[in-house]
Design an enzyme around this catalytic site. Sequence first.
Site, PDB file in Angstrom:
ATOM      1  N   LYS A  65       1.687  16.592   1.513  1.00 22.30           N
ATOM      2  CA  LYS A  65       1.949  15.241   0.890  1.00 22.30           C
ATOM      3  C   LYS A  65       0.483  14.574   0.227  1.00 22.30           C
ATOM      4  CE  LYS A  65       2.199  10.326   2.354  1.00 22.30           C
ATOM      5  NZ  LYS A  65       2.215   9.475   3.648  1.00 22.30           N
ATOM      6  N   ASP A 123      -1.308   4.736  -1.625  1.00 22.21           N
ATOM      7  CA  ASP A 123      -0.130   4.226  -1.145  1.00 22.21           C
ATOM      8  C   ASP A 123       0.026   2.686  -0.515  1.00 22.21           C
ATOM      9  OD1 ASP A 123       2.552   3.764   0.263  1.00 22.21           O
ATOM     10  OD2 ASP A 123       1.709   4.627   2.125  1.00 22.21           O
ATOM     11  N   LYS A 130       2.282  -3.123   1.984  1.00 27.54           N
ATOM     12  CA  LYS A 130       1.367  -3.118   3.419  1.00 27.54           C
ATOM     13  C   LYS A 130       0.696  -4.240   3.332  1.00 27.54           C
ATOM     14  CE  LYS A 130       0.884   2.182   3.447  1.00 27.54           C
ATOM     15  NZ  LYS A 130       1.215   2.337   4.756  1.00 27.54           N
ATOM     16  N   ASP A 187      -4.185   8.914   1.950  1.00 31.78           N
ATOM     17  CA  ASP A 187      -2.657   9.359   2.074  1.00 31.78           C
ATOM     18  C   ASP A 187      -2.428  10.558   1.466  1.00 31.78           C
ATOM     19  OD1 ASP A 187      -0.559   8.859   3.578  1.00 31.78           O
ATOM     20  OD2 ASP A 187       0.349   7.652   2.074  1.00 31.78           O
ATOM     21  N   ASP A 224       7.845   1.898   2.099  1.00 33.85           N
ATOM     22  CA  ASP A 224       6.736   2.317   2.892  1.00 33.85           C
ATOM     23  C   ASP A 224       6.656   3.797   3.740  1.00 33.85           C
ATOM     24  OD1 ASP A 224       3.884   2.467   3.194  1.00 33.85           O
ATOM     25  OD2 ASP A 224       3.975   1.274   4.960  1.00 33.85           O
ATOM     26  N   GLU A 234       7.422   6.650   2.229  1.00 38.53           N
ATOM     27  CA  GLU A 234       7.687   7.316   1.212  1.00 38.53           C
ATOM     28  C   GLU A 234       7.276   8.908   1.224  1.00 38.53           C
ATOM     29  OE1 GLU A 234       3.639   7.460   1.494  1.00 38.53           O
ATOM     30  OE2 GLU A 234       4.770   5.814   1.936  1.00 38.53           O
ATOM     31  N   ARG A 260       7.824  11.143   3.421  1.00 34.45           N
ATOM     32  CA  ARG A 260       9.023  12.037   3.585  1.00 34.45           C
ATOM     33  C   ARG A 260       9.904  12.276   2.437  1.00 34.45           C
ATOM     34  NH1 ARG A 260      10.702   8.166   8.308  1.00 34.45           N
ATOM     35  NH2 ARG A 260       8.459   7.930   8.247  1.00 34.45           N
TER      36      ARG A 260
END
EC number: 3.4.11.1
Length: 482
Positions: free
Chosen positions: A251, A256, A263, A274, A333, A335, A337
């Site tokens: 990933k 993010d 967030k 991230d 959020d 995201e 996956r």
Amino acid sequence: MKFTTYTTFPEQTSNESLWILVDSEQLQSNLNTYQINNLESILTATQFKANFNETLPLFGQLSTQPHSQLLGLGKAAELQAAKLAKLAQTIIKSAQNKFKHIAIDIAALPVEYHYLFALSLTQAAYGYDEFKSKKNEFVLQQVDLISSQTSLDENQLALVHAVQSGQSYARDLGNRPGNICFPEYLAEQALALAAEFPDLLKVTVLNEQQMADLGMYAFLAVSKGSERPGRIVTLEYQAQLEQAPVVLVGKGVTFDTGGISLKPGLGMDEMKFDMCGAASVLGTIRALCEARLPIHVVGAIAAAENMPSGKATRPGDIVTTMSGQTVEILNTDAEGRLVLCDTLTYIKRFNPAVVIDIATLTGACVVALGKVLSGLFSPDDTLAAELQQAGEQSFDRVWRMPVIDDYQELLDSPFADIANIGGPHGGAITAACFLERFTRDYRWAHLDVAGTAWLSGSAKGATGRPVPLLMQFLANRVSTNG
């Protein structure tokens, strides 16, 4: 940092400092090898007992090495691997800015810890000063490890050097800010690696139009809010092409914000980390190239930036994945996956032997396991056991969590095939269950490294995990497969 092993103290080398590890129960016998002036009176005067991490300078007391120190192990028979990092930090902190070349007598250290201790020294020696005007004054380059018996053969030393290179590279990538390290930058890094190792690496970069042509609308739902276009990058390590490859999927959300499901502001700066899953894949590929292990590996990076804008995905939007399954995006959020599911479908074209995805996926995993263990999810008992073993060997440990059908109904959506979140409970598990729906054509494991990929506070920064685990896993497969 380079390592050389010796069975006795190398008097003809250029080392400038000697550290002797000593067992509190065999203090005198540990020191019989060395002629130490006034040893008895020094031990009596200082009350040195060789307790764990206790130090005793012996400056001028050894004719072979004027700058020498003792470092206590406590009871060596009771020493645990978790304490090796502290010992390494003590030595590195003392020596890193002073000496280019040191020696460490590790004869008192249990043989099974020699590899981990060397690895701990490399991890302790890492420093990041890329954007500081005043650079770190690190000068340490060479370490001699002394022991009449050691597990550090040529292959083990090569693995230490390779892991050091790959883990430091992953840490550098993770520590870079989002205005420098964005999706195209990760693609450029992959291409630079291929240029450095042209005989070993083949790199392919997919742009957003190519993703759209393939139907990767889950991935594109994440990147569409950003001015920075997403990229999927594959790096094929071609040392053993006749084998079905191990595929590592990382990933790479380079920043993010959470998207429209924004967030909180506090701590959002850490969302540059991230992309540490992608960084670990790049680091592992670099380590493989350094070690030249005879194995076929493909690294895949799902690189995107998750930003709110007038073009961003809205909660409730429905998209079609490359697999044909539809997803209702209840939370933008969640995201990671989404970029992973399309990438996990894409890599089927490599006919993988096994697939391991690495992702800073859920805060729920941090709640469950803290900053010590990475979460391991796999329906494959054999693959899970191999990863657990590699984690113990490299002290980059994992804890197996469930990924079973009982949780799948939590992802049901009244409007699409699947929702991208599964409610307030078991978030790390339902995230893994989401990914599992896209991995049923091959053997698969998922590593949730949200708690282990970086540290906060005074030690803030990327850790480079799980590069040590992944390299150990690959080395074990090479050993098993001959």
